[in-house]
Design an enzyme around this catalytic site. Structure first.
Site, PDB file in Angstrom:
ATOM      1  N   ASP A 193       0.883  -1.405   0.064  1.00  0.00           N
ATOM      2  CA  ASP A 193       0.008   0.035   0.051  1.00  0.00           C
ATOM      3  C   ASP A 193       0.744   1.314   0.175  1.00  0.00           C
ATOM      4  O   ASP A 193       0.526   2.178  -0.801  1.00  0.00           O
ATOM      5  CB  ASP A 193      -0.871   0.150   1.043  1.00  0.00           C
ATOM      6  N   ASN A 206      -5.124   8.827   0.297  1.00  0.00           N
ATOM      7  CA  ASN A 206      -5.511   8.235   1.748  1.00  0.00           C
ATOM      8  C   ASN A 206      -6.161   9.317   2.587  1.00  0.00           C
ATOM      9  O   ASN A 206      -7.312   9.401   2.899  1.00  0.00           O
ATOM     10  CB  ASN A 206      -4.824   7.488   2.218  1.00  0.00           C
ATOM     11  N   ASP A 207      -5.259  10.248   3.096  1.00  0.00           N
ATOM     12  CA  ASP A 207      -5.365  11.234   4.069  1.00  0.00           C
ATOM     13  C   ASP A 207      -4.350  11.977   4.157  1.00  0.00           C
ATOM     14  O   ASP A 207      -3.244  11.933   3.993  1.00  0.00           O
ATOM     15  CB  ASP A 207      -5.596  10.261   5.431  1.00  0.00           C
ATOM     16  N   THR A 225     -10.050   2.710   4.955  1.00  0.00           N
ATOM     17  CA  THR A 225      -9.573   1.438   5.499  1.00  0.00           C
ATOM     18  C   THR A 225      -8.076   1.682   6.088  1.00  0.00           C
ATOM     19  O   THR A 225      -7.719   0.509   6.633  1.00  0.00           O
ATOM     20  CB  THR A 225      -9.640   0.606   4.578  1.00  0.00           C
ATOM     21  N   GLY A 226      -7.721   2.687   6.165  1.00  0.00           N
ATOM     22  CA  GLY A 226      -6.334   2.955   6.666  1.00  0.00           C
ATOM     23  C   GLY A 226      -6.288   3.584   8.041  1.00  0.00           C
ATOM     24  O   GLY A 226      -6.847   2.929   8.901  1.00  0.00           O
ATOM     25  N   LEU A 272      -9.637   4.011   9.940  1.00  0.00           N
ATOM     26  CA  LEU A 272     -10.075   2.861  10.536  1.00  0.00           C
ATOM     27  C   LEU A 272      -9.563   2.503  11.764  1.00  0.00           C
ATOM     28  O   LEU A 272     -10.044   2.132  12.852  1.00  0.00           O
ATOM     29  CB  LEU A 272      -9.905   1.476   9.570  1.00  0.00           C
TER      30      LEU A 272
END
Length: 285
Positions: A67, A142-143, A183-184, A187
């Site tokens: 990832d 992602n973020d 989901t990273g 989560l």
């Protein structure tokens, strides 16, 4: 869908010892008459700094890693409109699509057009230090995470929504996540799982001081600003903001980050129609 002919294989040599799997993909493609070359990024941290001229003429990027490698590759591909697919050489591999045993099948499907493409929402940020732009147009698949830099001190963050104060939160940090990033870290911090084709932004506090602080879901068109503030005048506070876990920037009280959804999207090649919940169950069991 029309298949691809020109491939770039991004190799993470810290995951692919002696580039065994990367060269296997390259040979499979070349044996079928396709154009393919391996580009070594060293470790995944280096991939995001590859010159974008390397993408000239490329139809598809195959990422060899986990990832982290996929996230770095997403930064390289931002704005290019080139789709990518990942071969999992890491641990969980939420973003990757195939495992090493499926390389031959992957090649056949990419050539024949037996796949579909998902467009994933990205975030775009500007960091302000001392009321001046420190960096802008920084993307994240992602973020975006604002966190404390000192180990034992909570930080205080003023959260603004579309220019108005929404909340002030004391915590180890704040996560702003895309649906892909749900989901990273989101989560792990107790945030919700979101289907990846949604368009929204999830705000999740990291270990908040008040148990009443929970995740909040904002619209994709909202503008969110995070202002790093000092809890006490005599305190020595330092923070850090990161994008997908890298591209870190140090910040001090009074600095802030503006975050919006990006007009760019990342194109991920998919074979499976499994939902994010099915994938999550499979990956974590």
């Amino acid at each position: 869908m029309e298949g691809f002919k020109n491939f770039l294989i991004l190799a993470n040599e810290s995951k692919d010892t002696d580039l065994v799997y990367s060269h296997k993909v390259e040979k499979c493609l070349q044996d079928r008459g396709m154009t393919a070359r391996v580009l070594v990024g060293g470790n995944y941290v280096d991939i995001g700094h590859i010159n974008k001229e390397e993408l000239s003429g490329v139809d598809c990027v195959i990422v060899m890693g986990g990832d982290g490698t996929m996230l770095q590759a997403s930064h390289l591909l931002t704005g290019s409109d080139i789709p990518m697919i990942g071969v999992n050489l890491g641990t969980v591999g939420f973003l990757t699509e195939v495992i090493t045993d499926e390389i031959s099948e992957m090649v056949e499907r990419l050539i024949s057009g037996d796949f579909f493409i998902e467009e994933r929402m990205m975030l775009e940020s500007t960091v302000y230090r001392n009321n001046e732009v420190a960096c802008e147009n920084v993307h994240a698949l992602n973020d975006v995470v604002l966190a404390r830099q000192t180990y034992l001190k909570l930080i205080a963050v003023k959260i603004y929504l579309n220019g108005r104060l929404f909340d002030t939160c004391e915590a180890d940090g704040i996560i702003l996540s895309t649906p892909t990033g749900s989901t990273g870290y989101n989560l792990s911090a107790g945030g919700p799982i979101v289907t990846p084709d949604a368009r929204l932004i999830v705000l999740t506090p990291i270990s908040p001081y008040s148990h009443s602080r929970h995740s909040v879901v904002f619209g994709a068109d909202d503008k969110i600003s995070l202002e790093f503030v000092a809890k006490r005048k005599d305190g020595d506070y330092a923070g850090i903001v990161s994008f997908d876990g890298f591209d870190d920037y140090q910040i001090s009280p009074g600095d802030h980050i503006d975050v919006t959804s990006s007009t760019d999207t990342l194109k991920l090649i998919r074979f499976s129609t499994s939902s994010v919940y099915e994938v999550l169950k499979k990956k974590l069991t």
